[in-house]
Each structure stands twice: as C-alpha cells, then as structure tokens.
Design an enzyme around this catalytic site. Structure first.
Site, PDB file in Angstrom:
ATOM      1  N   LYS A  22      -2.969   1.846  -7.870  1.00  0.00           N
ATOM      2  CA  LYS A  22      -2.234   1.765  -6.608  1.00  0.00           C
ATOM      3  C   LYS A  22      -0.915   1.038  -6.819  1.00  0.00           C
ATOM      4  O   LYS A  22      -0.799   0.235  -7.737  1.00  0.00           O
ATOM      5  CB  LYS A  22      -3.060   0.960  -5.590  1.00  0.00           C
ATOM      6  CG  LYS A  22      -4.284   1.661  -5.056  1.00  0.00           C
ATOM      7  CD  LYS A  22      -5.006   0.782  -4.042  1.00  0.00           C
ATOM      8  CE  LYS A  22      -6.260   1.458  -3.537  1.00  0.00           C
ATOM      9  NZ  LYS A  22      -6.015   2.650  -2.710  1.00  0.00           N
ATOM     10  N   ARG A  46     -16.122   7.504  -2.329  1.00  0.00           N
ATOM     11  CA  ARG A  46     -17.058   8.629  -2.190  1.00  0.00           C
ATOM     12  C   ARG A  46     -17.961   8.753  -3.411  1.00  0.00           C
ATOM     13  O   ARG A  46     -19.079   9.243  -3.302  1.00  0.00           O
ATOM     14  CB  ARG A  46     -16.267   9.923  -1.924  1.00  0.00           C
ATOM     15  CG  ARG A  46     -15.264  10.252  -2.990  1.00  0.00           C
ATOM     16  CD  ARG A  46     -14.218  11.254  -2.523  1.00  0.00           C
ATOM     17  NE  ARG A  46     -13.131  10.605  -1.772  1.00  0.00           N
ATOM     18  CZ  ARG A  46     -12.095  11.248  -1.255  1.00  0.00           C
ATOM     19  NH1 ARG A  46     -12.001  12.569  -1.374  1.00  0.00           N
ATOM     20  NH2 ARG A  46     -11.148  10.597  -0.601  1.00  0.00           N
TER      21      ARG A  46
HETATM   22  N1  BES Z   1     -10.058   2.038  -0.265  1.00  0.00           N
HETATM   23  C1  BES Z   1      -9.172   3.134  -0.262  1.00  0.00           C
HETATM   24  C2  BES Z   1      -8.823   3.601   1.149  1.00  0.00           C
HETATM   25  C3  BES Z   1      -7.850   2.743   1.894  1.00  0.00           C
HETATM   26  C4  BES Z   1      -6.518   2.688   1.529  1.00  0.00           C
HETATM   27  C5  BES Z   1      -8.269   2.037   2.997  1.00  0.00           C
HETATM   28  C6  BES Z   1      -5.631   1.925   2.274  1.00  0.00           C
HETATM   29  C7  BES Z   1      -7.380   1.283   3.746  1.00  0.00           C
HETATM   30  C8  BES Z   1      -6.062   1.216   3.368  1.00  0.00           C
HETATM   31  C9  BES Z   1      -9.815   4.313  -0.986  1.00  0.00           C
HETATM   32  O1  BES Z   1     -10.611   4.003  -2.063  1.00  0.00           O
HETATM   33  C10 BES Z   1      -8.687   5.134  -1.509  1.00  0.00           C
HETATM   34  O2  BES Z   1      -7.996   4.657  -2.354  1.00  0.00           O
HETATM   35  N2  BES Z   1      -8.522   6.334  -0.986  1.00  0.00           N
HETATM   36  C11 BES Z   1      -7.480   7.195  -1.382  1.00  0.00           C
HETATM   37  C12 BES Z   1      -8.041   8.580  -1.534  1.00  0.00           C
HETATM   38  C13 BES Z   1      -7.082   9.550  -2.159  1.00  0.00           C
HETATM   39  C14 BES Z   1      -6.873   9.204  -3.602  1.00  0.00           C
HETATM   40  C15 BES Z   1      -7.660  10.930  -2.007  1.00  0.00           C
HETATM   41  C16 BES Z   1      -6.398   7.152  -0.297  1.00  0.00           C
HETATM   42  O3  BES Z   1      -6.747   7.118   0.884  1.00  0.00           O
HETATM   43  O4  BES Z   1      -5.234   7.120  -0.654  1.00  0.00           O
HETATM   44 MN    MN Z   2      -9.481   3.778  -3.840  1.00  0.00          MN
END
Ligand code: BES
Ligand code: MN
Ligand code: ZN
Length: 501
Positions: free
Chosen positions: A279, A353
């Site tokens: 990230k 997931r």
């Molecule tokens: N934990 C995150 C989701 C998230 C991101 C919650 C920001 C709250 C704030 C999750 O594991 C994630 O990174 N999801 C990705 C999925 C994507 C790679 C398909 C996302 O939402 O960007």
């Molecule tokens: Mn994630």
C-alpha cells in the site's frame, strides 16, 4: 460508571447537574417547563436573552439557578419538535454527554429519556442513553504517560415517567450496558497498535473473556492445525509475517445442546501493509484497524455472554498479519483453499477474503443456522457508503432483512448491495478456479462474490465495515461498530416474547 433509573421531579433533584431538553424556538420540554415554573421563569428568561434557541447540537450550562435544588442545569438543544426522530434523539444525547463530561459535575440526573420519540418506550430510550454516555466517556489513553482529561462524572440517573416503565427501563439498562461494554472492548482492541495487538494477543484476549463466563469456551488453532485442515488460503497470507497465525474459536452455549448455532466470522488482520502489492505509506498506520471485524465479533460475544442470551453462538476469527517478505505470497501465486478451490492471488492486498474463505469453510462443521462474517474488506465500500452504513451482502433475503432491521433498531445501520450472478464473471482466472480480485468496478460486490463461493452450504451474510469501523483525522479511533448491530440481531433471534431474566 454508576448508572441507575428512577422516576423523579426535575425541580426536586439535589444533583450536581439536571439535564433538560429544549426544542427549537426556545420550546421547553415538559421537564424543562416544570423546572422553569419552580425557578420563576428564569429558564425562559435566559433563553430569551439569546444564548440558545434549541437547535440540535446546542447546549447551555447554567449554575445555581434560584428555585432549583441542583447545582447546575444543562439545557440541551433537541432541534424542531416535530422532527424529533431517533437520530435527533441520539444527537441530543451525544451533545448532552459531551457537555456533562466536560463539566465538573460528579453526578447528574437526565430527563432526556422522557422525551417522546415515535413509539419508543423507556427501555429503548434508556438503552440508547447508556450506550451514548459510555461511548463519550471512552478515552484511548492507556499508552499515554499523561492521561487525557478524565471526566469528573461518576454517577448518572436516567428518569422514567412512572414506575410502570421500570421493568422495561431496567431491561434497556442491561442491554445498553452490555452493548456499551462490548463496543468498548472492540474499540480497545481496535485502537491497540499492530506491535501489541498481534494474532496471539487477540487469542489471549478472547481466552480472558471466556474466564468470565461459564457458557463461553475458547480455543485457538495454530499453524500446524491449519495445515492439517488444508487452510492454504489463510496460511498464504500469514507467510510474510514473523507472527504466528491463529484461528480463534469462541463457543458460547446459552441454548440447548441441539440448537443450531449462529456463527460470526471476524476478519482479524492485525496489520495490513498490502504485502508484496504494498500500500502507499499515507495513512498506512490505519491498517492496524484491519482487525476491527474480529474486534466487533469479540465485542458482540462479550455482550451475548453478559446478557446470557438463550442461544448458541460461535465466533471464528482468522487472524494474521499481511506483510511483505522473502517468504510472502507473490502476485500470480496459486493457493489451494480448505474447500479445495484453487485461488490465483493477483493482488496480495486482497488478503481479507483469503483468510475469510477458509474460516467460512471451517464454519460448515457447526451446521450453522446462519453465518455472518464481519470485515474491513474493501476501500470501495468506504467510497460507496461512507462512514454511515456497513455494506451488507447475503445469499438469503430473510437473513439480510433481519440484519437490516437490527441495524435500524440499534442505530448501527447497514445497507444492502446486490450479489447478482453477473458480477461473478469478474472473478474469472485463466489459471485457477477463481481470482482473488475482480477489477476496479463494484469492488465491494466482487469481494462478497468471492466469499459467496465458500458459503454455499449455509445461509450467509457479509458485513463490509471498512467505512464504519474507525474514524480518521483528529478523532482517529475505532468506533466499536458493529457490536450494537450484531447484539441486536442476536437479541432478536431469541424470539419476540423473550425477556431478559
Ligand atoms: N483492509 C483493506 C480494505 C480497506 C482499505 C479498508 C482502506 C478500509 C480502508 C483490504 O485488505 C484491501 O486492501 N482491499 C483492497 C482490495 C483490492 C486490492 C481489490 C482495496 O480495497 O483496495
Ligand atoms: Mn489489504
Ligand atoms: Zn485488509
């Protein structure tokens, strides 16, 4: 805090603070009117001077008003009387709580619980008041050398219009207390940093909770046991971390042995860096909150145990860290889940997931009445619904409706999104049974579509709490959601005629 209930006259309270509602255009609530009479119209006079006209969010603290028996009178704006809804009531309670906690009053008597809100009785009104004062009282200062200004308030009494309401009021108090304690626990766990709140720590906290209730048993599976079960998806996420993964199982038996359990599954990523699909660094600290699903489920279990609900409820919490490392999963890796389905990990940041799918398959063994998973799953959900509603997706419309209703009853709302077959196509992989991402469009829905492939054997609902679980900015911190929604849902499952003992 010492919270109690009584029926009382405002002008006779020898309290440090009496809390009274005022509607817009300086319209006194009936308790405020009684007080005004006893004080020879001084409240009316003060309001006329222009300091407050009753708008929502306003409050005015008055000291030593002649004719009253109390030290302070706190007037709280309620907005327009004809618009006084559930949410206006909650806002009034929040304003009142904050003003009270800022003041030097050590005790208070609140008449706000006598305001009329639709058909709601004292039970509901008191329960909301308890949840909100306890929520406002919470301070995340355990790790600070100098504590944030601790409120003086030790004791609060909520009033009811008459003794006839006492029984339902007491039930409201018990439910409010249980939900408040459950959300406080969820907030506490959520706010702890990733270096303290590890999977092992979460397991220890769950175990600690079990010591307080004879009906609750907790165990945690380690890596070896997960290997034996074939949890290749969960383990693939844990690979990049030095912290051992845990699958925490909390078993609450309040019902008959033969009653089918409700299973709650909570995402317990104690830190989500994204892994190799790392990230951006801005606000990455907030990914310590990526275990708020787990925290919400643990908080709800605490509430259920405290209320001794006559149900069987099982919590399953898959927990690990998602970090980049030489041993970490790489984009393109293919892993085999416990269900036997193979998954192409196209993005290691879609890890939630991956841990949930194995936890869902594991849930099959309990022959559940329903399975509800709770997860900070997608950033897309924050974009779609913001911070006001959890995303709800389900393979069963009745279950979805029960959860929506529980959200509305408790003020911890959810909003349903479609789980149509058409969206499943986005998860197609050229090399495995399913891909772990579905492209830019409908990210919350395709994440749920992924989970649905592991939930075919039971009634299942998914709550995406990415937008509601914590606040960012100057109020950064876990909210304790969706403990209220989950507890309300479970209360509703006890049957209409069920009364707390
Ligand atoms: N934990 C995150 C989701 C998230 C991101 C919650 C920001 C709250 C704030 C999750 O594991 C994630 O990174 N999801 C990705 C999925 C994507 C790679 C398909 C996302 O939402 O960007
Ligand atoms: Mn994630
Ligand atoms: Zn995550």
């Amino acid at each position: 805090m010492d919270i109690s209930i009584k029926s009382a006259l405002p002008e006779q309270q020898k309290s440090a603070c009496v809390v009274l509602g005022v509607f817009e255009r300086r319209k006194l609530s009936s308790s405020a009117e009684k007080m005004d009479k006893a004080c020879n119209g001084q409240l009316t006079k003060i309001l006329k001077s222009g300091d407050m006209d009753g708008k929502a969010g306003q409050s005015l603290m008055l000291h030593h008003v002649d004719g009253s028996a109390c030290e302070r009178i706190l007037l709280v704006g309620c907005g327009r009387e004809k618009d006084f809804s559930e949410s206006a009531y909650r806002k009034t309670l929040k304003t009142a709580s904050e003003a009270l906690l800022k003041s030097g009053a050590r005790d208070a008597v609140s008449f706000l619980t006598e305001l009329n809100i639709g058909e709601h009785g004292s039970g509901w009104k008191i329960r909301q008041a308890v949840e909100i004062i306890e929520h406002s009282r919470y301070r995340a200062d355990h790790l600070k050398s100098e504590k944030d200004n601790a409120p003086a308030l030790r004791k609060i009494i909520f009033t009811i219009p008459g003794a006839r309401e006492l029984k339902t009021a007491k039930q409201g108090l018990a439910i409010g207390r249980a939900i408040a304690a459950g959300s406080a626990l969820a907030r506490e766990l959520g706010n702890l940093p990733g270096n303290i709140c590890t999977p092992t720590y979460l397991a220890a906290q769950a175990t600690k909770l079990a010591k307080q209730s004879s009906k609750l048993k907790v165990r945690a599976l380690g890596q070896k046991q997960m290997e034996t079960l074939g949890m290749g998806a969960l383990l693939s996420v844990a690979k990049g971390s030095r912290q051992p993964p845990k699958l925490i199982e909390m078993n609450y038996q309040g019902g008959k042995k033969t009653d089918k359990p409700i299973v709650l599954v909570g995402k317990g990523i104690t830190f989500d860096s994204g892994g190799i699909s790392i990230k951006p660094s801005a606000a990455m600290d907030e990914m310590k909150f990526d275990m708020c699903g787990a925290a919400g489920v643990i908080g709800a279990m605490a509430a259920v145990a405290e209320l001794k609900l006559p149900l069987n409820v099982i919590a399953i919490i898959p927990s690990c860290e998602n970090l980049p490392d030489g041993a970490a999963s790489k984009p393109g890796d293919i892993v085999t889940s416990m269900s036997g389905q193979t998954i192409e990990v196209l993005n290691t940041d879609a890890e939630g997931r991956l841990i949930l799918c194995d936890a869902l398959t594991y849930s099959e063994k309990f022959k559940p009445r329903a399975v509800i998973d709770v997860a900070t799953l997608t950033g897309a959900c924050v974009i779609a619904l913001g911070k006001h509603a959890s995303g709800l997706l389900s393979n069963d419309d009745r279950l979805a409706h029960s959860l929506l209703d529980a959200g509305n009853d408790s003020g911890d709302r959810a909003w349903q999104m479609p789980l149509w077959e058409e969206y499943q196509e986005q998860l197609k992989s050229n090399f495995a049974d399913v891909a772990n991402i579905g492209g830019r469009e409908a990210g919350t829905i395709t994440a749920a579509c992924f989970l649905s492939r592991f939930s075919k054997k039971f009634k299942w609902a998914h709550l995406d709490i990415a937008g509601v679980a914590w606040e960012s900015g100057s109020n950064k911190g876990a909210t304790g959601r969706p403990v209220a929604l989950l507890t309300q849902y479970l209360l509703n499952q006890c049957g209409k005629s069920y009364q707390l003992p």
